[in-house]
Design a protein around this motif. Structure first.
Motif, mmCIF file in Angstrom:
data_model
loop_
_atom_site.group_PDB
_atom_site.id
_atom_site.type_symbol
_atom_site.label_atom_id
_atom_site.label_comp_id
_atom_site.label_asym_id
_atom_site.label_seq_id
_atom_site.Cartn_x
_atom_site.Cartn_y
_atom_site.Cartn_z
ATOM 1 N N ILE A 131 5.171 -5.915 51.201
ATOM 2 C CA ILE A 131 6.658 -5.636 51.324
ATOM 3 C C ILE A 131 6.758 -4.782 52.659
ATOM 4 C CG2 ILE A 131 7.754 -3.465 50.531
ATOM 5 C CD1 ILE A 131 6.833 -4.191 47.850
ATOM 6 N N ILE A 132 5.889 -4.018 53.224
ATOM 7 C CA ILE A 132 5.779 -3.560 54.556
ATOM 8 C C ILE A 132 6.058 -4.294 55.770
ATOM 9 C CG2 ILE A 132 4.431 -2.089 56.030
ATOM 10 C CD1 ILE A 132 3.610 -0.136 53.925
ATOM 11 N N ALA A 133 5.114 -5.583 55.443
ATOM 12 C CA ALA A 133 5.314 -6.792 56.410
ATOM 13 C C ALA A 133 6.683 -7.268 56.365
ATOM 14 C CB ALA A 133 4.102 -7.773 56.055
ATOM 15 N N LEU A 134 7.183 -7.532 55.412
ATOM 16 C CA LEU A 134 8.460 -8.186 55.142
ATOM 17 C C LEU A 134 9.727 -7.365 56.056
ATOM 18 C CD1 LEU A 134 8.709 -9.589 51.824
ATOM 19 C CD2 LEU A 134 8.932 -11.166 53.937
ATOM 20 N N ASN A 135 9.428 -6.078 55.818
ATOM 21 C CA ASN A 135 10.570 -5.174 56.321
ATOM 22 C C ASN A 135 10.276 -5.229 57.803
ATOM 23 O OD1 ASN A 135 12.169 -3.055 54.452
ATOM 24 N ND2 ASN A 135 10.184 -3.562 53.546
ATOM 25 N N LEU A 136 8.883 -5.032 58.262
ATOM 26 C CA LEU A 136 8.558 -5.140 59.853
ATOM 27 C C LEU A 136 9.194 -6.317 60.437
ATOM 28 C CD1 LEU A 136 5.031 -3.695 59.853
ATOM 29 C CD2 LEU A 136 7.284 -2.411 60.606
ATOM 30 N N ILE A 137 9.161 -7.511 59.785
ATOM 31 C CA ILE A 137 9.462 -8.702 60.330
ATOM 32 C C ILE A 137 10.688 -9.174 60.516
ATOM 33 C CG2 ILE A 137 9.228 -11.324 59.963
ATOM 34 C CD1 ILE A 137 6.310 -10.801 58.782
ATOM 35 N N VAL A 138 11.422 -8.663 59.261
ATOM 36 C CA VAL A 138 12.986 -8.706 59.077
ATOM 37 C C VAL A 138 13.466 -7.813 59.844
ATOM 38 C CG1 VAL A 138 15.096 -8.856 57.558
ATOM 39 C CG2 VAL A 138 12.913 -9.999 56.811
ATOM 40 N N SER A 139 13.214 -6.651 60.124
ATOM 41 C CA SER A 139 13.784 -5.533 61.090
ATOM 42 C C SER A 139 13.864 -5.953 62.237
ATOM 43 C CB SER A 139 13.368 -4.143 60.677
ATOM 44 O OG SER A 139 13.570 -3.908 59.290
ATOM 45 N N PHE A 140 12.536 -6.255 62.736
ATOM 46 C CA PHE A 140 12.615 -6.348 64.127
ATOM 47 C C PHE A 140 13.239 -7.840 64.678
ATOM 48 C CE2 PHE A 140 9.023 -3.396 64.368
ATOM 49 C CZ PHE A 140 9.060 -2.895 65.219
ATOM 50 N N LYS A 141 13.303 -8.804 63.773
ATOM 51 C CA LYS A 141 14.111 -9.895 64.002
ATOM 52 C C LYS A 141 15.785 -9.340 64.051
ATOM 53 C CE LYS A 141 15.734 -14.077 64.183
ATOM 54 N NZ LYS A 141 15.543 -14.880 65.246
ATOM 55 N N GLY A 142 16.137 -8.460 63.344
ATOM 56 C CA GLY A 142 17.374 -7.872 63.293
ATOM 57 C C GLY A 142 17.900 -7.188 64.653
ATOM 58 N N PHE A 143 16.602 -6.378 65.073
ATOM 59 C CA PHE A 143 17.015 -5.655 66.241
ATOM 60 C C PHE A 143 17.174 -6.421 67.426
ATOM 61 C CE2 PHE A 143 13.355 -2.462 64.428
ATOM 62 C CZ PHE A 143 14.439 -1.847 63.662
ATOM 63 N N ASN A 144 16.389 -7.660 67.477
ATOM 64 C CA ASN A 144 16.767 -8.562 68.614
ATOM 65 C C ASN A 144 17.775 -9.533 68.540
ATOM 66 O OD1 ASN A 144 14.279 -7.433 70.302
ATOM 67 N ND2 ASN A 144 13.152 -8.201 68.386
ATOM 68 N N ASP A 145 18.189 -9.560 67.342
ATOM 69 C CA ASP A 145 19.166 -10.690 67.003
ATOM 70 C C ASP A 145 20.484 -10.338 66.507
ATOM 71 O OD1 ASP A 145 20.691 -13.027 66.199
ATOM 72 O OD2 ASP A 145 18.809 -14.269 65.933
ATOM 73 N N LEU A 146 21.561 -9.967 66.926
ATOM 74 C CA LEU A 146 22.530 -9.529 66.221
ATOM 75 C C LEU A 146 23.205 -10.411 65.206
ATOM 76 C CD1 LEU A 146 24.568 -6.842 65.972
ATOM 77 C CD2 LEU A 146 25.795 -7.820 67.892
ATOM 78 N N SER A 147 23.502 -11.460 65.821
ATOM 79 C CA SER A 147 23.882 -12.496 64.668
ATOM 80 C C SER A 147 23.133 -12.620 63.428
ATOM 81 C CB SER A 147 24.176 -13.878 65.251
ATOM 82 O OG SER A 147 22.638 -14.535 65.650
ATOM 83 N N PHE A 148 21.865 -12.467 63.595
ATOM 84 C CA PHE A 148 20.876 -12.356 62.157
ATOM 85 C C PHE A 148 21.397 -11.409 61.478
ATOM 86 C CE2 PHE A 148 16.945 -11.070 60.397
ATOM 87 C CZ PHE A 148 16.343 -12.167 59.535
ATOM 88 N N PHE A 149 21.252 -10.276 62.212
ATOM 89 C CA PHE A 149 21.538 -8.689 61.583
ATOM 90 C C PHE A 149 22.722 -8.884 60.853
ATOM 91 C CE2 PHE A 149 23.320 -4.439 61.049
ATOM 92 C CZ PHE A 149 22.037 -3.516 61.157
#
Length: 207
Positions: free
Chosen positions: A8-26
């Motif tokens: 769960i923590i890993a998924l939050n980290l991976i998805v959140s950091f992807k969102g930080f760097n990719d506005l369209s993904f967010f």
């Protein structure tokens, strides 16, 4: 550390950091009422793994890391996973129910799921102290503050998701371990008070 908690923590980290760097993904996976009503139901779940910034992510993951062990040791790994996922979904369902006509409403974060875990921990360990006060006192104050935030709409905090998550943690914990009702009756009743208040206010159209 428990494998479910690590994932769960890993998924939050991976998805959140992807969102930080990719506005369209967010934007594609955030909670957005208009998009959900148009059929993008995946946002009801995916939004719970996105966060606004590192501080938001760190606070949620630290809280989860601190309280999850109480739930896992008291109720088991599978029930912990049920509480996390169920609280996330119920938090977003309540948010959708109360904001269904606000097509521009947006939200992200694991807070609803995390608060569900915190409430489960309070029910499992009534003697648990949070911020130097008994857990059940923290619980009722937190939910009453959430009702205030939902009504005042004076900040950008997803109070509705927090409240829905707490309800999820409350209901799933008691359904999986009904013995808590007889063993910790006062805690169960105290934590039910703000939930009852919320439903009364909703019935009266006060939210």
């Amino acid at each position: 550390m428990n494998i479910f908690l690590i994932v769960i923590i890993a998924l939050n980290l991976i998805v959140s950091f992807k969102g930080f760097n990719d506005l369209s993904f967010f934007r594609k996976y955030e909670f957005h009422v208009g998009s959900i009503r148009a059929g993008e139901q995946v946002r009801m779940f995916s939004s719970g793994f996105l966060h606004v910034d590192i501080a938001h992510l760190a606070f949620n993951m630290l809280t989860l890391y601190l309280f999850a062990p109480y739930v896992i040791s008291g109720l088991g790994s599978f029930t912990f996973l049920m509480i996390y996922a169920g609280s996330l979904i119920l938090g977003n369902l309540l948010t959708m129910a109360l904001h269904k006509d606000d097509y521009s409403y947006r939200a992200v974060g694991a807070s609803g799921a995390v608060i569900g875990v915190v409430y489960a921990a309070i029910l499992v360990q009534p003697a648990l102290e949070i911020y130097f006060m008994p857990g059940y006192i923290f619980g009722i104050i937190y939910l009453l503050y959430s009702i205030y935030g939902m009504k005042s709409k004076s900040d950008n905090i997803g109070h509705t998701a927090h409240f829905g998550g707490a309800i999820g943690g409350y209901i799933i914990t008691l359904s999986r371990a009904p013995v808590i009702i007889t063993e910790n009756t006062s805690t169960v009743i105290i934590l039910a008070i703000p939930i009852v208040i919320l439903f009364i206010m909703a019935k009266m159209g006060k939210l």
